[in-house]
Design an enzyme around this catalytic site. Sequence first.
Site: not given
Ligand code: GAR
Length: 189
Positions: A12-14, A84, A101, A103, A144, A173
């Site tokens: 969940g950093s995003n 995911l 989304n 990626h 995607d 990101e």
């Molecule tokens: C992120 O790097 C995002 O781009 C990726 O999961 C990570 C989640 O990080 N998403 C995918 O791979 C989707 N196919 P986070 O939980 O720290 O935000």
Amino acid sequence: MKNIILFASGGGSNAQRIMEYFGQRDGYRVRGLFTNNPNAGAIAVADSHDVPSVIFTREELNDGTLLREVKQYDPHIIVLAGFLWKFPADIIKEYPHKVINIHPALLPNYGGKGMYGMNVHRAVHENKDKESGITIHYVNEHYDEGNVILQKAIAVEECLSPEEVALKVLSLEHEHFPEVIEQLLNKEV
Ligand code: GAR
């Protein structure tokens, strides 16, 4: 007030970045965090921002329950931030051009089933690609493959390990995702 809802499966950093960003701006609010994973770090992130979390099962995702729940949050945008599972067609249909989304690669490279997180960065590093990066795109019914909104690249040559690629991509990101969400919300009629 523009309502944002987030879908996340992991750390969940995003989600955190997005909650921090919109927490400092008037006229927007993150109304809910939706997750398939009861252990997702994103839930604690949501708690700390007083954002309610909704945990759902695969059955609820596919049988219309989740769509009904999402509607109650009246979203202007639905943001997949490290989600995911395949996103359900009924929600995409209900919210055309409102589901996006992020990626961690330059699509169409390294997209599709199984291509997420470190799987992507390991493949990029092994292939000795010159660049990797991020893709923010609309979500359609294929993994995607929706229209690209923004891509930004980093130089992989300078990275000694897949972990280093991952760190650089993640920081891209965090830098761009909240701004893109804001721009899309303001583009709306
Ligand atoms: C992120 O790097 C995002 O781009 C990726 O999961 C990570 C989640 O990080 N998403 C995918 O791979 C989707 N196919 P986070 O939980 O720290 O935000």
